[in-house]
Scaffold this active site. Structure first.
Site, PDB file in Angstrom:
ATOM      1  N   PRO A   1       0.868  -1.297   0.024  1.00  0.00           N
ATOM      2  CA  PRO A   1       0.155   0.098  -0.054  1.00  0.00           C
ATOM      3  C   PRO A   1       0.777   1.381   0.036  1.00  0.00           C
ATOM      4  O   PRO A   1       0.268   2.388   0.248  1.00  0.00           O
ATOM      5  CB  PRO A   1      -0.960  -0.153   1.300  1.00  0.00           C
ATOM      6  CG  PRO A   1       0.183  -0.859   2.306  1.00  0.00           C
ATOM      7  CD  PRO A   1       1.059  -1.833   1.222  1.00  0.00           C
ATOM      8  N   CYS A   2       2.031   1.380  -0.291  1.00  0.00           N
ATOM      9  CA  CYS A   2       2.859   2.512  -0.368  1.00  0.00           C
ATOM     10  C   CYS A   2       2.296   3.506  -1.124  1.00  0.00           C
ATOM     11  O   CYS A   2       2.662   4.652  -0.753  1.00  0.00           O
ATOM     12  CB  CYS A   2       4.379   2.104  -0.598  1.00  0.00           C
ATOM     13  SG  CYS A   2       4.549   1.409  -2.138  1.00  0.00           S
TER      14      CYS A   2
END
Length: 370
Positions: free
Chosen positions: A275-276
């Site tokens: 999810p960066c």
């Protein structure tokens, strides 16, 4: 090395503060309360999604005990992601087609993927079509020459046959016959459960469909939802990591999509989209969608305002000539500033449309009609 990295991520997630202020429009991040609200909306509108509580030892205290993560099961995956790739060979296989008469005024079209083998009847592979004979004139007369209006029992068409002449199924013994096309039933082994060896594998023209269990969790460090994939073949045998990556876009496989430990289970390993970049992508998507939502809400408010300016008799009300008309004008101006725009309830609906671009052959987006 991977185990050390997972331990580092676990400590980092534990020490990260819980987001308290809503920032989904400004930064694309949401609070745990907004995650639950968006999950409730998703599960209400699309019942294929349900809440799960997971292992009690892995429960997050910033989420309700019964709403730890969302899951949908049996999501179909009909083909591999490589079948959608547009390669240099496909570009070289393009050719120009001309449709028109001999006068030279022809429409030209570009045919793509001309080098790919046809899998069924199409314009390039029409199959075999038998000639249909003409029945004009003598042909029709010769075709009707062999037609007889007398049945095998001697009765002409239109006469009711004698009921005694109709054979009885019991007399013929037809109910005792066995159909050769009937498949022998599979008898389960001891315990009443079918073994994997007893299940036939699809072949020939049967489509072998993979299915996925898709989970959505809340990532406290990145403050965004996180997607998890658990794949099965047609016999419900878990897919290997290499098989799962066949269904991931080549731009993301082994880069942003990796195999990691599922946070709400002590033993489960699943493929996860890191999810960066979720917050930045969601911020851009929400900004574009919010503009359209605001315009629709302004148009709806304008139309509703026109209807409110009329009396019950159909006469128009004027904004002046009444006491307090100035105050009403200030109230209307204030209402214009309170346009809500896109609500946070829709966050996961938009999020699934973003994830669908990463796993294009896994039908994770069940909200296409929304």
């Amino acid at each position: 090395m991977h185990a050390i990295q997972q331990q580092y991520w676990a400590v980092r997630d534990y020490l990260s503060p819980v987001l308290k202020e809503s920032k989904f429009k400004e930064h694309g991040r949401i609070t745990p309360e907004e995650f639950v609200a968006a999950g409730d909306f998703l599960a209400y509108k699309f019942p294929v999604w349900t809440w799960e509580k997971g292992d009690a030892s892995k429960a997050r205290d910033y989420l309700p005990a019964e709403r730890q993560y969302l899951v949908t099961r049996g999501v179909p995956c009909l083909r591999r992601a490589t079948s959608l790739a547009y390669t240099d060979a496909d570009e070289d296989a393009e050719r120009l087609l001309s449709f028109g008469d001999s006068s030279g005024a022809a429409d030209e079209w570009v045919e793509t993927h001309a080098g790919r083998k046809a899998t069924g009847d199409s314009a390039a592979n029409p199959g075999e079509i038998d000639d249909i004979p003409d029945l004009d004139g003598d042909g029709l007369a010769s075709a009707m020459a062999d037609v007889s209006l007398v049945s095998e029992t001697g009765a002409t068409v239109g006469e009711t046959p004698d009921l005694d002449d109709i054979p009885d199924m019991e007399e013929e013994g037809l109910e005792e016959g066995e159909d050769e096309a009937t498949v022998a039933p599979v008898v389960p082994k001891a315990g009443g459960v079918l073994d994997a060896s007893q299940v036939g594998v699809a072949n020939g023209n049967l489509l072998q469909v993979r299915t996925y269990d898709v989970m959505i969790t809340y990532d406290k460090y990145y403050q965004t939802p996180r997607i998890w994939l658990l794949g099965y073949d047609e016999n419900r045998t878990p897919l290997t990591p290499s098989q799962i990556f066949q269904d991931i876009s080549a731009d993301h496989a082994l880069k942003t999509v990796t195999i990691e430990a599922f946070p709400h289970s002590s033993t489960l390993q699943a493929a996860s989209v890191h999810p960066c970049k979720h917050a930045s992508v969601m911020k851009k998507v929400i900004e574009r969608m919010n503009t359209g939502v605001v315009e629709e809400q302004l148009a709806a408010r304008k139309n509703s305002g026109k209807h409110q300016d009329k009396d019950k008799d159909g006469k128009k009300k004027w904004g002046f000539g009444r006491k307090g008309g100035k105050e009403d004008g200030y109230k209307g101006a204030g209402e214009e500033e309170e346009i809500e725009g896109m609500r946070v309830d829709f966050y996961l609906v938009v999020f699934l449309k973003f994830i669908a671009s990463i796993v294009p052959t896994i039908e994770v987006d069940s909200t296409t009609a929304f």
